[in-house]
Design a protein around this motif. Sequence first.
Motif, PDB file in Angstrom:
ATOM      1  N   LYS A  35     -12.241 -19.025 -14.698  1.00 21.85           N
ATOM      2  CA  LYS A  35     -12.989 -18.370 -13.950  1.00 21.85           C
ATOM      3  C   LYS A  35     -14.482 -19.184 -12.834  1.00 21.85           C
ATOM      4  CE  LYS A  35     -12.544 -14.969 -17.969  1.00 21.85           C
ATOM      5  NZ  LYS A  35     -12.384 -14.667 -19.085  1.00 21.85           N
ATOM      6  N   GLU A  36     -15.002 -17.859 -12.131  1.00 16.04           N
ATOM      7  CA  GLU A  36     -15.501 -18.760 -11.759  1.00 16.04           C
ATOM      8  C   GLU A  36     -16.908 -19.784 -11.855  1.00 16.04           C
ATOM      9  OE1 GLU A  36     -18.035 -17.441  -6.925  1.00 16.04           O
ATOM     10  OE2 GLU A  36     -17.116 -15.845  -8.808  1.00 16.04           O
ATOM     11  N   ASP A  37     -17.317 -19.298 -13.201  1.00 14.25           N
ATOM     12  CA  ASP A  37     -18.274 -20.238 -13.716  1.00 14.25           C
ATOM     13  C   ASP A  37     -17.957 -21.229 -14.859  1.00 14.25           C
ATOM     14  OD1 ASP A  37     -17.297 -18.546 -16.162  1.00 14.25           O
ATOM     15  OD2 ASP A  37     -18.961 -18.159 -16.839  1.00 14.25           O
ATOM     16  N   TYR A  38     -16.764 -21.766 -14.859  1.00 10.59           N
ATOM     17  CA  TYR A  38     -15.925 -22.975 -14.915  1.00 10.59           C
ATOM     18  C   TYR A  38     -16.511 -24.238 -15.106  1.00 10.59           C
ATOM     19  CZ  TYR A  38     -12.547 -26.152 -17.207  1.00 10.59           C
ATOM     20  OH  TYR A  38     -11.702 -27.190 -17.565  1.00 10.59           O
ATOM     21  N   GLN A  40     -19.440 -24.608 -13.686  1.00  6.10           N
ATOM     22  CA  GLN A  40     -20.749 -24.942 -14.236  1.00  6.10           C
ATOM     23  C   GLN A  40     -21.321 -25.195 -15.577  1.00  6.10           C
ATOM     24  OE1 GLN A  40     -23.537 -20.983 -13.548  1.00  6.10           O
ATOM     25  NE2 GLN A  40     -24.996 -21.994 -14.344  1.00  6.10           N
ATOM     26  N   LYS A  69     -14.482 -19.312 -20.120  1.00  4.89           N
ATOM     27  CA  LYS A  69     -14.248 -19.033 -18.622  1.00  4.89           C
ATOM     28  C   LYS A  69     -13.158 -19.902 -18.708  1.00  4.89           C
ATOM     29  CE  LYS A  69     -19.170 -21.365 -18.907  1.00  4.89           C
ATOM     30  NZ  LYS A  69     -20.007 -20.215 -19.273  1.00  4.89           N
TER      31      LYS A  69
END
Length: 151
Positions: A35-38, A40, A69
């Motif tokens: 996912k996009e927050d991986y 971070q 994530k």
Amino acid sequence: MYFDQHLCLFNVKALNKEEILTKMAQMLFSNGIVKEDYLQGILQREQQYPTGLLVNATGFAIPHTDSSKVNQSQICFASLSEPVIFSGMTDQNEKIPVKFIFMLAMKQPHEQIENLQNLISLFQNEQEIKLLEQCNSVNEFIAILNNAGVK
């Protein structure tokens, strides 16, 4: 198999760990694995719980983050043309020159533990690590891992 997407980078040059971790996480994201927050999550976890490991004078890193994530389980691999510095897994003050990075994206928490155990066994096999140092193709890489019992 956690390498079925063939997400491998060979002899990459990176200025620092953040650069290579970002490149690897973006590769996983662009393939729909995470996912996009991986990214971070990877960078935050690396600050709190570093993943550098020195085994038989070779530096490894096994960055990973929370399974929430991750869309599907996969491992992304990178070998570096020149090592980058990671903090030590057992001693955060230890600076480890890392040559090989196995970025774990595991959908199920138990998979992380199993993969960490398998990878550490691989890291202790000096013969396989010599082959890994010379490896520059996905087929060679998969053969080395299969031979070492890492799937």
